[in-house]
Scaffold this motif. Structure first.
Motif, PDB file in Angstrom:
ATOM      1  N   LYS A 229    -127.878  44.381  -6.183  1.00 35.56           N
ATOM      2  CA  LYS A 229    -126.874  45.447  -6.732  1.00 35.56           C
ATOM      3  C   LYS A 229    -125.681  45.557  -6.335  1.00 35.56           C
ATOM      4  N   LYS A 230    -125.553  44.935  -5.072  1.00 37.55           N
ATOM      5  CA  LYS A 230    -124.390  45.025  -4.085  1.00 37.55           C
ATOM      6  C   LYS A 230    -124.066  43.777  -3.543  1.00 37.55           C
ATOM      7  N   LEU A 231    -122.819  43.290  -3.453  1.00 36.73           N
ATOM      8  CA  LEU A 231    -122.628  42.142  -2.875  1.00 36.73           C
ATOM      9  C   LEU A 231    -121.099  42.502  -1.884  1.00 36.73           C
ATOM     10  N   HIS A 232    -121.308  42.373  -0.800  1.00 35.36           N
ATOM     11  CA  HIS A 232    -120.144  42.629   0.130  1.00 35.36           C
ATOM     12  C   HIS A 232    -119.721  41.273   0.829  1.00 35.36           C
ATOM     13  N   ILE A 233    -118.511  41.041   0.831  1.00 36.66           N
ATOM     14  CA  ILE A 233    -118.117  39.941   1.647  1.00 36.66           C
ATOM     15  C   ILE A 233    -117.086  40.495   2.367  1.00 36.66           C
ATOM     16  N   THR A 234    -117.389  40.404   3.677  1.00 34.62           N
ATOM     17  CA  THR A 234    -116.743  41.233   4.901  1.00 34.62           C
ATOM     18  C   THR A 234    -115.333  40.513   5.102  1.00 34.62           C
ATOM     19  N   PRO A 235    -114.417  41.098   5.952  1.00 32.67           N
ATOM     20  CA  PRO A 235    -113.042  40.699   6.157  1.00 32.67           C
ATOM     21  C   PRO A 235    -113.027  39.276   6.757  1.00 32.67           C
ATOM     22  N   GLN A 236    -113.924  39.010   7.713  1.00 29.80           N
ATOM     23  CA  GLN A 236    -114.025  37.812   8.370  1.00 29.80           C
ATOM     24  C   GLN A 236    -114.477  36.469   7.471  1.00 29.80           C
ATOM     25  N   ALA A 237    -114.761  36.951   6.293  1.00 27.99           N
ATOM     26  CA  ALA A 237    -115.632  35.768   5.505  1.00 27.99           C
ATOM     27  C   ALA A 237    -114.475  34.669   5.217  1.00 27.99           C
ATOM     28  N   VAL A 238    -115.137  33.392   5.114  1.00 19.29           N
ATOM     29  CA  VAL A 238    -114.163  32.418   4.782  1.00 19.29           C
ATOM     30  C   VAL A 238    -113.906  32.498   3.179  1.00 19.29           C
ATOM     31  N   LEU A 239    -112.848  32.655   2.733  1.00 16.82           N
ATOM     32  CA  LEU A 239    -112.667  32.384   1.284  1.00 16.82           C
ATOM     33  C   LEU A 239    -111.645  31.244   0.945  1.00 16.82           C
ATOM     34  N   HIS A 240    -112.438  30.146   0.288  1.00 15.28           N
ATOM     35  CA  HIS A 240    -111.499  29.292  -0.025  1.00 15.28           C
ATOM     36  C   HIS A 240    -111.077  29.445  -1.598  1.00 15.28           C
ATOM     37  N   GLN A 241    -110.218  28.883  -1.959  1.00 14.15           N
ATOM     38  CA  GLN A 241    -110.093  29.266  -3.689  1.00 14.15           C
ATOM     39  C   GLN A 241    -111.004  29.036  -4.535  1.00 14.15           C
TER      40      GLN A 241
ATOM     41  N   THR B 256    -123.888  45.722  -9.438  1.00 18.08           N
ATOM     42  CA  THR B 256    -122.991  47.064  -9.761  1.00 18.08           C
ATOM     43  C   THR B 256    -121.897  47.209  -8.746  1.00 18.08           C
ATOM     44  N   SER B 257    -121.767  46.503  -7.621  1.00 14.08           N
ATOM     45  CA  SER B 257    -120.904  46.986  -6.503  1.00 14.08           C
ATOM     46  C   SER B 257    -120.437  45.629  -5.818  1.00 14.08           C
ATOM     47  N   LEU B 258    -119.226  45.163  -6.171  1.00 14.22           N
ATOM     48  CA  LEU B 258    -118.431  44.233  -5.653  1.00 14.22           C
ATOM     49  C   LEU B 258    -117.553  44.549  -4.583  1.00 14.22           C
ATOM     50  N   ASN B 259    -117.567  44.085  -3.465  1.00 16.29           N
ATOM     51  CA  ASN B 259    -116.724  44.431  -2.135  1.00 16.29           C
ATOM     52  C   ASN B 259    -116.243  43.424  -1.762  1.00 16.29           C
ATOM     53  N   LEU B 260    -114.935  42.976  -1.878  1.00 16.38           N
ATOM     54  CA  LEU B 260    -114.160  41.789  -1.495  1.00 16.38           C
ATOM     55  C   LEU B 260    -112.782  42.284  -0.643  1.00 16.38           C
ATOM     56  N   ARG B 261    -113.021  43.386   0.046  1.00 22.40           N
ATOM     57  CA  ARG B 261    -112.192  43.907   0.995  1.00 22.40           C
ATOM     58  C   ARG B 261    -111.779  43.064   2.123  1.00 22.40           C
ATOM     59  N   GLY B 262    -110.281  42.661   1.878  1.00 21.46           N
ATOM     60  CA  GLY B 262    -109.704  41.783   3.292  1.00 21.46           C
ATOM     61  C   GLY B 262    -110.232  40.525   3.069  1.00 21.46           C
ATOM     62  N   CYS B 263    -110.514  40.051   1.877  1.00 21.76           N
ATOM     63  CA  CYS B 263    -110.864  38.561   1.971  1.00 21.76           C
ATOM     64  C   CYS B 263    -109.950  37.417   1.512  1.00 21.76           C
ATOM     65  N   GLY B 264    -108.645  37.795   1.646  1.00 22.56           N
ATOM     66  CA  GLY B 264    -107.411  36.970   1.481  1.00 22.56           C
ATOM     67  C   GLY B 264    -107.456  36.129   0.002  1.00 22.56           C
ATOM     68  N   ILE B 265    -107.895  37.135  -0.973  1.00 18.33           N
ATOM     69  CA  ILE B 265    -107.434  37.046  -2.265  1.00 18.33           C
ATOM     70  C   ILE B 265    -106.216  36.938  -2.803  1.00 18.33           C
TER      71      ILE B 265
ATOM     72  N   LEU C 251    -115.615  48.471  -7.442  1.00 16.05           N
ATOM     73  CA  LEU C 251    -114.908  47.306  -7.074  1.00 16.05           C
ATOM     74  C   LEU C 251    -113.794  47.686  -5.997  1.00 16.05           C
ATOM     75  N   ASP C 252    -113.788  46.626  -4.672  1.00 15.39           N
ATOM     76  CA  ASP C 252    -112.960  46.953  -3.864  1.00 15.39           C
ATOM     77  C   ASP C 252    -112.167  45.799  -3.598  1.00 15.39           C
TER      78      ASP C 252
END
Length: 442
Positions: free
Chosen positions: A125-137, A154-163, A184-185
């Motif tokens: 239900k919750k997916l969190h990708i933390t700030p240091q995660a590698v986010l390619h395009q 239900t919960s998507l946390n993409l805080r500080g992921c370089g989007i 949504l974060d």
């Protein structure tokens, strides 16, 4: 306490963690593989008993130490719903050179593979990708793909992921038709005005998002698109737009939209760039005593407003937040309206002497009477006001409708027909609202 101590020790000991996962006596609800003591080989070994343990609810994965073998095991659990029905998945990439055995490109592909495996998942239900995660395009594209198909998340946390704004556009397109995400974060991403416009468009079409965080996303004039979305959205309850570049122009338009919004409960505008002008508009959006109609047209749902760290004095902040005392302390929106109308009528003699025009139309009578009647308890002045307006302004054709409204208000509002009038102390059958009804029957 002993079980908690063992669990805490297991978080840094691969051998003990594997033993606990295989034990039938002790249960774990969280498995955190982020500590540096877990090598890639350790993670492989832990994932095997993890597949047979049905008590795990939260899983933390360090993507810098997840190889292809680990990824295949994880995707088997997520895509085929094999193993523990964990509800939260945290993907992180804590920097650690000695354990980073995969190249950056490989790590991105593995991360994308794990995210894409959530399309058919039935329990996370919750997916969190933390700030240091590698986010390619490619990662925002993977996230967008699961939002189209997944109906459980239900919960998507993409805080500080370089989007970037391009990534935000991909995610927003999927959110427009998503019916499961409620939180949504996107904070601390450089979305800019273009990215925020995409999010705003999704918000206009989405009917499930209740909490949206956009703190530190470099919003300036693009905030106007979010303002327009607020006027249309019916589900959002919490909005964080702090640490941006919103000026008086945007905040003034935001205040107008708040009068049309009936769902928002919390709004943070901390650390922006607006001044007293914007703050005054926000205050009038919450309570505008120009006339009775402007009072009724205000926002009655916001209970928390944070405008600190702007170009405002402490007195200005207190004045802006003053109307919140009605919104926050009232149990229902109707009760909030009653309290605001009551305060408005008591502010000056001119207020309650200038209302008759509002009562000449039947529709207006039905709209205003419940609010006024609900606020006249223990107020002789208001009792005579309503009685006087009823005698002089309600026509014969509108009388039945007005009476039904008055009767319903007397039973549903905080006014009780069992109480006695403060001035005359008559029996309840001739006091206040009952007498008002009797006047109309004559």
């Amino acid at each position: 306490m002993a079980d908690e101590a063992i669990t805490e020790e297991a978080s840094s000991s691969p051998d003990l963690l594997m033993e606990l996962l295989s034990s039938e006596e002790l249960t774990l609800d969280t498995v955190d593989l982020r500590p540096s003591t877990f090598t890639t080989s350790d993670i492989r070994n832990v994932l095997l008993p993890l597949m047979t343990n049905l008590s795990i609810r939260v899983l933390y994965l360090p993507m810098d130490r997840i190889d292809l073998v680990c990824a295949k095991t994880i995707t088997m659990m997520t895509m085929k719903n094999v193993g523990p029905p964990f509800e939260e998945l945290h993907l992180s990439n804590l920097p650690s050179e000695e354990h980073n055995i995969e190249s950056s490109e490989s790590s991105r592909k593995i991360t994308s593979m794990i995210i894409s495996s959530l399309k058919q998942n039935k329990h996370i239900k919750k997916l969190h990708i933390t700030p240091q995660a590698v986010l390619h395009q490619s990662i925002p594209s993977s996230i967008a793909s699961i939002l189209y198909d997944n109906t459980v998340l239900t919960s998507l946390n993409l805080r500080g992921c370089g989007i970037s704004h391009a990534g935000a556009t991909k995610i927003s397109c999927a959110l427009a038709s998503n019916a499961s995400i409620t939180v949504l974060d996107l904070s601390n991403n450089q979305l800019g005005n273009a990215g925020i416009c995409s999010v705003a468009l999704a918000l206009e079409l989405n009917s499930t998002i209740q909490k949206l965080k956009l703190s530190g996303t470099n919003i300036s004039q693009g905030g106007e698109a979010m303002v327009e979305a607020l006027a249309l959205n019916k589900s959002l309850e919490v909005l964080d737009m702090s640490r941006n570049l919103l000026d008086d122009v945007v905040v003034t338009k935001l205040a107008r939209s708040l009068k049309l919004n009936t769902s928002l409960r919390q709004l943070s505008l901390r650390s922006n760039s607006f001044s007293t002008i914007g703050a005054l508009c926000l205050s009038l959006a919450l309570y505008d005593p120009k006339n009775l109609q402007t009072v009724l047209d205000c926002n009655h749902t916001i209970q928390f407003l944070d405008i600190d760290s702007n170009q405002l004095s402490s007195e200005c902040i207190m004045h802006t937040n003053k109307p919140l005392r009605w919104n926050a302390l009232s149990g229902t929106e109707n009760e909030t309206i009653r309290k605001k109308v009551s305060a408005f009528l008591l502010e000056s003699e001119s207020n309650y002497l200038s209302f008759r025009d509002y009562f000449e139309d039947t529709t207006t009578v039905q709209h205003l009477l419940p609010n006024v009647l609900g606020s006249i308890k223990n107020s002789t002045v208001m009792y005579y006001l309503v009685k006087n307006l009823a005698v002089h302004s309600i026509t014969a054709t509108s009388r039945p409708d007005a009476l039904s409204v008055a009767k319903k208000s007397s039973s549903d509002s905080m006014f009780s027909t069992d109480d006695k009038c403060n001035e005359c102390a008559k029996d309840d059958n001739t006091c206040a609202v009952p007498e008002f009804v009797n006047v109309n029957n004559n």
